[in-house]
Design an enzyme around this catalytic site. Sequence first.
Site, PDB file in Angstrom:
ATOM      1  N   ASP A   1     -74.582 -70.030 -34.858  1.00 38.80           N
ATOM      2  CA  ASP A   1     -74.886 -70.525 -33.520  1.00 38.80           C
ATOM      3  C   ASP A   1     -76.076 -71.479 -33.603  1.00 38.80           C
ATOM      4  OD1 ASP A   1     -74.406 -69.873 -30.414  1.00 38.80           O
ATOM      5  OD2 ASP A   1     -76.565 -70.091 -30.775  1.00 38.80           O
TER       6      ASP A   1
ATOM      7  N   ASN B   1     -78.752 -80.363 -24.744  1.00 39.84           N
ATOM      8  CA  ASN B   1     -77.939 -80.933 -23.672  1.00 39.84           C
ATOM      9  C   ASN B   1     -78.767 -81.256 -22.441  1.00 39.84           C
ATOM     10  OD1 ASN B   1     -75.400 -80.963 -24.946  1.00 39.84           O
ATOM     11  ND2 ASN B   1     -75.014 -78.819 -24.439  1.00 39.84           N
TER      12      ASN B   1
ATOM     13  N   HIS C   1     -75.153 -84.525 -22.635  1.00 34.69           N
ATOM     14  CA  HIS C   1     -74.051 -83.911 -23.371  1.00 34.69           C
ATOM     15  C   HIS C   1     -73.468 -84.822 -24.447  1.00 34.69           C
ATOM     16  CE1 HIS C   1     -74.229 -81.068 -20.001  1.00 34.69           C
ATOM     17  NE2 HIS C   1     -73.613 -80.222 -20.807  1.00 34.69           N
TER      18      HIS C   1
ATOM     19  N   ASP D   1     -72.859 -83.615 -28.119  1.00 31.32           N
ATOM     20  CA  ASP D   1     -71.607 -83.748 -28.867  1.00 31.32           C
ATOM     21  C   ASP D   1     -71.865 -84.333 -30.257  1.00 31.32           C
ATOM     22  OD1 ASP D   1     -70.197 -82.719 -26.769  1.00 31.32           O
ATOM     23  OD2 ASP D   1     -69.390 -84.640 -26.075  1.00 31.32           O
TER      24      ASP D   1
ATOM     25  N   GLU E   1     -71.276 -73.942 -29.027  1.00 32.60           N
ATOM     26  CA  GLU E   1     -72.058 -74.228 -30.231  1.00 32.60           C
ATOM     27  C   GLU E   1     -71.900 -73.145 -31.298  1.00 32.60           C
ATOM     28  OE1 GLU E   1     -75.038 -72.360 -27.253  1.00 32.60           O
ATOM     29  OE2 GLU E   1     -73.170 -73.506 -27.235  1.00 32.60           O
TER      30      GLU E   1
END
Length: 312
Positions: free
Chosen positions: A177, A185, A190, A194, A220
């Site tokens: 994670d 973010n 975002h 990405d 994630e």
Amino acid sequence: MYILVAEDDYTSRTVLSAVLRKSGHEVIETVDGADAWDRLQEADAPRLVILDWMMPVMDGLEVVRRIRARQTERPPYVIMLTAKGEKADIIAGLNAGADDYLAKPFDPGELHARVEVGRRMIEMRDALIESLEALAHQATHDPLTGLLNRRAILDCLDGELARIRRHGGRLFVGMCDIDHFKGVNDTYGHQTGDEVLCQLSRILGENLRKYDSVGRMGGEEFLVITPVNSDIRHAYMFERLCRQVARSEITTRSGALSVTISIGVTVATADRTVDDILEAADKELYRAKNAGRNRVVLNGQCISQESEARAS
């Protein structure tokens, strides 16, 4: 188009090949069925074949039967060339697996037409296979990162469990994670998030062995599966993975960023289920998060700290 002509009669073979070459095709000639069969098993074998029915060593029907018996996604398109004009003979050739037929003596115009049909059929078959492969890839891969998606990585885990039930061994399964990813973010947007996911996926893929598997579970979170047959020290590959991510610079539209990951690792043996393994890996991941992140936890112990202690 690359075409194989198998015809034992010199005059017929020469005329046939000349007509095809004049039309721009590349032609390879053989004089009997056995030679034709050998050529068709080569890696760069022709995709279209014109076979005489009656040939020495191996006749055209036997060649066709062998072609159709092979398990391949891209079999050659076969045109039977024969002096036999009876419908029963034509049906026999088609039933054996021929795609089309051409009677001797052949008409050049008819030859061109039937070869053109074969070319179109080959192109349509290739296009269909490529479409199916693309659909299969979309069904099993995450569209953003290109890694296996959740369903595919869990299928992979299920397959690995079946393998160790048959042959022994065990697996290390790590739930990874990204630490504080929500902050990325929220701070940068975002699209930058990405980009972080994509580059992290690349780092994970580059630092695993070819027989390890990695997939995106969602958000994630990523799952790493690594088969092992020896002792627990193989789990330290997750610690190396953790350190590699921490020292890598992630280039994004918002500038260079640094991220870390936490990993919870569990040992998967033949008697465990997929759900049991995922639950155990999640618990180890929570322990890693609660212990300060940027670390690997296995069986409640932080193997990152143990590795650093041994190094010092």
